[in-house]
Design an enzyme around this catalytic site. Structure first.
Site, PDB file in Angstrom:
ATOM      1  N   TYR A  40       0.854  -1.200   0.000  1.00 16.90           N
ATOM      2  CA  TYR A  40       0.000   0.000   0.000  1.00 16.90           C
ATOM      3  C   TYR A  40       0.885   1.244   0.000  1.00 16.90           C
ATOM      4  O   TYR A  40       0.662   2.190  -0.767  1.00 16.90           O
ATOM      5  CB  TYR A  40      -0.953   0.001   1.211  1.00 16.90           C
ATOM      6  CG  TYR A  40      -1.819   1.248   1.276  1.00 16.90           C
ATOM      7  CD1 TYR A  40      -2.794   1.493   0.307  1.00 16.90           C
ATOM      8  CD2 TYR A  40      -1.644   2.199   2.290  1.00 16.90           C
ATOM      9  CE1 TYR A  40      -3.580   2.647   0.347  1.00 16.90           C
ATOM     10  CE2 TYR A  40      -2.424   3.343   2.341  1.00 16.90           C
ATOM     11  CZ  TYR A  40      -3.389   3.573   1.366  1.00 16.90           C
ATOM     12  OH  TYR A  40      -4.162   4.722   1.409  1.00 16.90           O
ATOM     13  N   LYS A  78       1.183   4.363  -2.774  1.00 15.83           N
ATOM     14  CA  LYS A  78       0.979   5.784  -2.468  1.00 15.83           C
ATOM     15  C   LYS A  78       2.274   6.582  -2.697  1.00 15.83           C
ATOM     16  O   LYS A  78       2.221   7.777  -3.011  1.00 15.83           O
ATOM     17  CB  LYS A  78       0.434   5.955  -1.052  1.00 15.83           C
ATOM     18  CG  LYS A  78      -1.025   5.481  -0.928  1.00 15.83           C
ATOM     19  CD  LYS A  78      -1.992   6.259  -1.849  1.00 15.83           C
ATOM     20  CE  LYS A  78      -3.434   5.825  -1.722  1.00 15.83           C
ATOM     21  NZ  LYS A  78      -4.356   6.581  -2.577  1.00 15.83           N
TER      22      LYS A  78
END
Ligand SMILES: NC(=O)C1=CN([C@@H]2O[C@H](COP(=O)(O)OP(=O)(O)OC[C@H]3O[C@@H](n4cnc5c(N)ncnc54)[C@H](OP(=O)(O)O)[C@@H]3O)[C@@H](O)[C@H]2O)C=CC1
Ligand SMILES: CC(=O)[C@H](N)C(=O)O
Length: 252
Positions: A153, A157
């Site tokens: 994740y 990002k």
């Protein structure tokens, strides 16, 4: 009147952006997500409370062909997009890299990175026609630092952080503003999705502190969009008062 296209408008930050911008009175809303019923419900709710033009359509941003066809076949009166809010995104799993589920990794990379790219490429020709164009990318504190078990994740990002900077350079000649909004803990469906529907575990993420709400982020985005034409806010990191960084929080 500016036309705003919000991806992932069926929940959380995206839905809050629709509600806050609808109240501003100077935006038309183009909303997409995968859940049609949620979009229909949101449209009804918005139009019951304020006078606002809303057009919704189902879109899975991971599907390249679907993205380009959906934008290409928008009704003519919805093609004058001024603002793109690249919000659709998700986290799946919170495990050390050696235990990670490769399907979770695919879903995060395909949505948060590739989906954002497809939508941006499809919408940019329309933004180039606007005299006041703006792209808002939803990054995260996870794009500024890496926390334990956040691996993939956080990588997606960090990619959004890089793409945000790259877009600002490449789109400069066209006068298109590019802004990254990087939140810390926002209580939405985010943790429920991360923990594959485990509501109790999701709730416990926010135990003993006041997290941000989708509305907190939406109000910030409304402020960013309201700056005069010669002003762009490049990058914002927004946390609950009780959160210092990606890992340190003050729980009572
Ligand atoms: N909540 C938080 O703590 C933080 C969130 N963020 C980021 O904010 C953004 C919004 O998340 P948030 O509102 O919190 O979470 P939610 O889970 O509440 O909302 C996510 C939205 O994205 C949509 N979405 C997910 N996958 C797809 C897809 N393949 N195609 C189209 N839409 C999709 C969902 O709609 P549907 O399922 O109907 O398709 C939903 O509307 C994300 O990019 C997230 O990474 C950043 C930092 C912190
Ligand atoms: C740590 C955070 O603030 C963020 N919501 C995330 O889980 O990445």
């Amino acid at each position: 009147m500016r036309t705003v296209f919000i991806t992932g408008a069926s929940s959380g930050i995206g839905a809050a952006c629709a509600k806050v911008l609808a109240k501003e009175g100077n935006y038309r809303l183009l909303l997409c997500a995968r859940r049609e019923d949620r979009l229909a419900q949101l449209k009804e709710e918005l139009q019951q409370s304020v006078e606002v033009e809303v057009h919704t359509f189902v879109l899975d941003v991971r599907n390249k062909e679907e993205v380009f066809t959906a934008i290409d076949t928008l009704p003519q009166e919805w093609k004058n997009i001024d603002v793109l809010i690249n919000n659709a995104g998700l986290s799946q799993g919170l495990d050390p890299i050696q235990d990670g589920d490769t399907d979770d990794w695919d879903r995060m990379i395909d949505t948060n990175v590739k989906g954002l790219l497809y939508v941006t490429k499809a919408v940019t020709p329309l933004l180039k026609q606007s005299s006041n164009a703006h792209i808002i990318n939803l990054g995260s504190i996870a794009g500024k630092e890496v926390y334990p078990n956040g691996n993939v994740y956080c990588a997606t990002k960090h990619a959004v952080d890089a793409l945000n900077k790259g877009m600002r350079i490449d789109l400069l000649p066209f006068g298109i503003k590019v802004t990254a909004i990087n939140p810390g803990m926002v209580e939405t469906e985010f943790s429920e999705v991360r923990f594959h529907g485990d509501k109790e575990r999701a709730k416990s993420v926010y135990n003993g502190l006041i997290p941000l709400s989708g509305e907190d982020i939406a109000e910030t985005i409304a402020f960013v969009l309201s700056r005069p034409e010669h002003v762009n806010i490049n990058d914002l990191l927004i946390m609950p008062t009780a959160q210092a960084n990606g890992t340190i929080v003050n729980r009572k």
